[in-house]
Scaffold this active site. Structure first.
Site, mmCIF file in Angstrom:
data_model
loop_
_atom_site.group_PDB
_atom_site.id
_atom_site.type_symbol
_atom_site.label_atom_id
_atom_site.label_comp_id
_atom_site.label_asym_id
_atom_site.label_seq_id
_atom_site.Cartn_x
_atom_site.Cartn_y
_atom_site.Cartn_z
ATOM 1 N N GLN A 222 0.860 -1.186 0.000
ATOM 2 C CA GLN A 222 0.000 0.000 0.000
ATOM 3 C C GLN A 222 0.892 1.231 0.000
ATOM 4 O O GLN A 222 1.496 1.579 1.021
ATOM 5 C CB GLN A 222 -0.920 -0.045 1.211
ATOM 6 C CG GLN A 222 -1.762 -1.327 1.273
ATOM 7 C CD GLN A 222 -2.859 -1.369 0.221
ATOM 8 O OE1 GLN A 222 -3.725 -0.507 0.180
ATOM 9 N NE2 GLN A 222 -2.801 -2.371 -0.653
ATOM 10 N N ALA A 263 -11.429 1.949 5.660
ATOM 11 C CA ALA A 263 -10.532 1.157 4.811
ATOM 12 C C ALA A 263 -9.801 2.043 3.793
ATOM 13 O O ALA A 263 -10.061 3.245 3.697
ATOM 14 C CB ALA A 263 -11.326 0.068 4.104
ATOM 15 N N HIS A 264 -8.934 1.411 3.033
ATOM 16 C CA HIS A 264 -8.076 2.191 2.129
ATOM 17 C C HIS A 264 -8.865 2.854 1.010
ATOM 18 O O HIS A 264 -9.859 2.349 0.544
ATOM 19 C CB HIS A 264 -6.938 1.344 1.557
ATOM 20 C CG HIS A 264 -7.330 0.116 0.807
ATOM 21 N ND1 HIS A 264 -6.418 -0.657 0.143
ATOM 22 C CD2 HIS A 264 -8.534 -0.484 0.617
ATOM 23 C CE1 HIS A 264 -7.032 -1.676 -0.410
ATOM 24 N NE2 HIS A 264 -8.308 -1.589 -0.147
ATOM 25 N N ASN A 265 -8.385 4.034 0.640
ATOM 26 C CA ASN A 265 -8.931 4.809 -0.485
ATOM 27 C C ASN A 265 -10.288 5.445 -0.184
ATOM 28 O O ASN A 265 -10.871 6.072 -1.059
ATOM 29 C CB ASN A 265 -9.070 3.948 -1.745
ATOM 30 C CG ASN A 265 -7.826 3.146 -2.047
ATOM 31 O OD1 ASN A 265 -6.723 3.612 -1.830
ATOM 32 N ND2 ASN A 265 -7.995 1.925 -2.507
#
Lengths: 363, 363, 363
Positions: A222, A263-265
């Protein structure tokens, strides 16, 4: 365990209101008998003692005024006039926004406590040479601040915080004990980050390796970061993952309760507030001024517009373009009653078919 | 990775039962062949070796006695007599409460491990001059204990714990590594607090600022504390927030599993137990001896009486005055079958109308 | 906050692919105009700059190629040929598994960052004499490693990690800051453990004491450990409890996202992946290659076979022997519409009876 100032440190009612009212609210003090009281603390109507100030924001609690022994009570003007019982035994502060005034008073008493904390960088803190600390920064024992990190003026870090390489914290932030920022995380001004919060852990990204029949996963490192605006609060043990390629983004004024997972993004718009235990899956975009009830989950890759309100315990599995309130929690009941009804849930499609068949017979 | 005592440290069966049985349970040892065994550990019926003791509390597992190679097995007297196969190759301990005896034996072996840990205050611990430590307190490396904090006699703090100003921990408590207590948190005697638990973070309180059209929130500083009774266990990464004005309260004997969220102003009655991942929203009051299943959520400002049992995954959204079991989890099914039924859920009101229409035609 | 290598440290496209492609994927470079580019970073099609490489794995995003300013793009051969617009302004890397190649490229850039971190044991780390550290182990500031612990060669521990007595970590593991391993926890090679993860806290086990009418609980000390295979990732603030008598077991290649709770005695098979906020209750066995969606809960004492896929938000309350996808989330709707339908859910059994009555009339 009430927080009471020592009598000689307590302000008069007039001094307190003048200092606490940083929002410039209009208010009027209605004098009671005796000299103007010194205010040592803030309490509820039922518990505030004769050295404390209280407030009434919910009109349904007005009956509690009769037995209130506070030195002073903040009230809306209308409520004040509609009630019998005057003259009150306490000094009334008439204010159009009693709840907001309460918030300001509580901040004042809390600031008083924080001002009493030691200032300075503890000798046990490990700070990389290339890290930059602004004026008046406090760093607690056993903090670790890595290379290239920046902490803005007036910010305070409790014991055992970790700020990874090249991360940046704005001015006047408060990091309680044991906050973790990975590398490449930026936080704006006046943030409050609670213990156990983890900002910038890896997003959950894995690619199946189609050459392997075992089902093995290959990690997708990531490479993005986390970017957080100003005036944000992050609750205890809440996690905000770093983006896969770009930054996970939290807007200005966003308030996140404890044990939330972002979570990511994900991107969250300004002034959106989430209650505890919410999960937001990857790449979802949430608008401004939304409220998300506790223990809700928002699926990934969705877009929720501005002013969307999600009830607690609801699973949002589709885009929401229209402002409004959305709910999906299953109503509970006494267990044996639930058993009878729950069994039918798995037959609903069949029930509808049978109903249609009957309708056809009738027509 | 079984925990086995060295042979020369292992007690005889008689010594073990005498020492471990702190509850004064009645039991009777039925001799097998050979000398009385020394007991080096405790294992399940299938896994316990010839130096270990085991137990049978669930009668449906009685078949496992045939292949059990333990040195000794704790059994209820009735079960013992109804079974064939005697004489057993192991020493039988007849006891009316085999599960409780198992708990006591497990405690005995665990205490043996804990007694082996170093005692004392590690030189790296930072303890304010005004903090008070009782006799025999252990403080691990890199702990930080602030001004006015008190730790009762015999309590142990693992590495990296933080105890904020004026917080108090009773006697004989065990704080595992990385436990965080903010200021103004009190904990009774014999507490077990697991790693990552955060007690006393700010409750989630914000007032809308009606003068701002942006939707901004003003923080309501949380002036209350957390007050926890004796014999409480708090699981890993569980969070208990401080009260807005008064204390969040946890009664005696309450057991909280991991990753539970207890919001501000909540009160939980004595001996209530909650499984993991439960969320309790603000100002809710829960009675005594309740059990709350895993991943349940309890809405805010509710009152749940004594002896209420909530099934896992259930959302409680209303007061519960009557003891009993309450459930609300949606039954799962194979995905395509679920799709067919779930679609009908959103048409239930319409379905009921159509059914009524048919009923009217018939009458 | 993109991660870009300094220009003089950036590899050429050919060097990058040769080094990053540790999986031995087939690929072919299609030359564009000018000299072979040096690649300083990795970005999405829309954001990658002229010094970066990008990739297209989802054919629906092919339209983004038109405005892509990356130096190079990884593409599947078929997609490449079906598109107009050639010659591309970027160097094309044809590869049958563009998503896997992306994962490998991201790993390469992340490894470059990790290689830049300091190696060695920080002078503030407290390591028991009997602990064993392999070659090239890094231990960050304020870590505590207890007696008998073992850390395999090449592993790195971030600041403030705790490794309890007799725990073992394999080779080439990465523990981010503030990871907690209790005693008796073993982890295989190449694990990635994120901040706030707690491995080996006590399982939630209490026996009612039938002699007490108060409802008091007696703790069942948890004597088992935690046993984790190789190539496992554990997310931030995830908790894995130790077993009651034997070990809680996590297989090889298992991937756990943030804030997951794995209770005592659970066994999870190889390559199973769980999204965030999942709870798995005690003694449940989950097979290989399962995927569990976010915020799902799995009840205790169940057996889920291999290749079971659970949708997000689903409560699994029964054994699942057949591979497939299972779902149980309640569909949400606009709040007033939900109110109408939810009320009927509690009448479903009655509705079915009324339907049956009508059907009998028709026959």
């Amino acid at each position: 365990m009430p927080v009471l100032l020592a009598p000689d440190q307590a302000p008069t009612l007039h001094e307190l209101l003048r200092d606490a009212n940083t929002a410039g609210l209009d208010y009027q003090i209605v004098q009671a008998e005796g000299p103007a009281p010194r205010i040592r603390g803030l309490g509820s109507l039922l518990r505030a003692g004769p050295d404390e100030i209280s407030f009434l924001s919910n009109p349904r609690l007005a009956g509690q005024l009769d037995s209130c022994s506070a030195a002073s009570v903040v009230l809306a003007p209308g409520v004040c006039e509609s009630l019998p019982g005057r003259p009150w035994p306490f000094w009334v502060v008439q204010c159009g926004q009693p709840y907001l005034m309460y918030a300001l008073l509580a901040q004042w008493f809390d600031q008083h406590r924080i001002k009493g904390l030691e200032v300075g960088v503890h000798s046990s803190a490990i700070i990389a040479d290339s890290a930059q600390l602004g004026a008046g920064v406090s760093v607690g024992p056993y903090c670790v601040i890595e290379a290239g990190a920046r902490i803005g003026a007036g910010s305070r870090l409790g014991p055992g915080c970790f700020v990874g390489a090249n991360s940046a914290i704005g001015g006047d932030c408060l990091l309680h004990a044991h906050v973790t920022l990975y590398h490449g995380v930026s936080v704006g001004d006046r943030a409050v980050l609670h213990s156990g919060a983890v900002l910038g852990a890896d997003g959950f990204g894995f690619a199946p390796d189609p050459r392997q029949s075992t089902g093995a996963w290959t990690k997708i490192a990531q490479l993005g970061g986390v970017s957080i605006g100003s005036d944000v609060e992050v609750g205890a043990n809440t996690t905000i993952d770093r983006g896969a390629l770009e930054d996970t983004q939290i807007g200005n004024g966003v308030k996140l309760d404890n044990q939330i997972m972002v979570a990511h993004n994900v991107r969250i718009g300004d002034h959106t507030a989430m209650a505890a235990c919410v999960g937001v899956a990857g790449s979802t975009v949430i608008g401004k001024r939304c409220t998300i009830g506790g223990a809700s989950m928002i699926s990934g890759h969705l877009v929720l517009g501005d002013d969307v309100h999600v009830s607690g315990g609801t699973a949002i599995t589709a885009n929401l373009g229209v402002p409004g309130r959305y709910t999906g929690v299953y109503p509970f009941s006494e267990h044996t009653q639930w058993q009878r009804n729950a069994a039918v849930v798995a037959q609903l499609a069949q029930l509808r078919r049978r109903l249609r068949a009957l309708e056809r017979l009738e027509n």
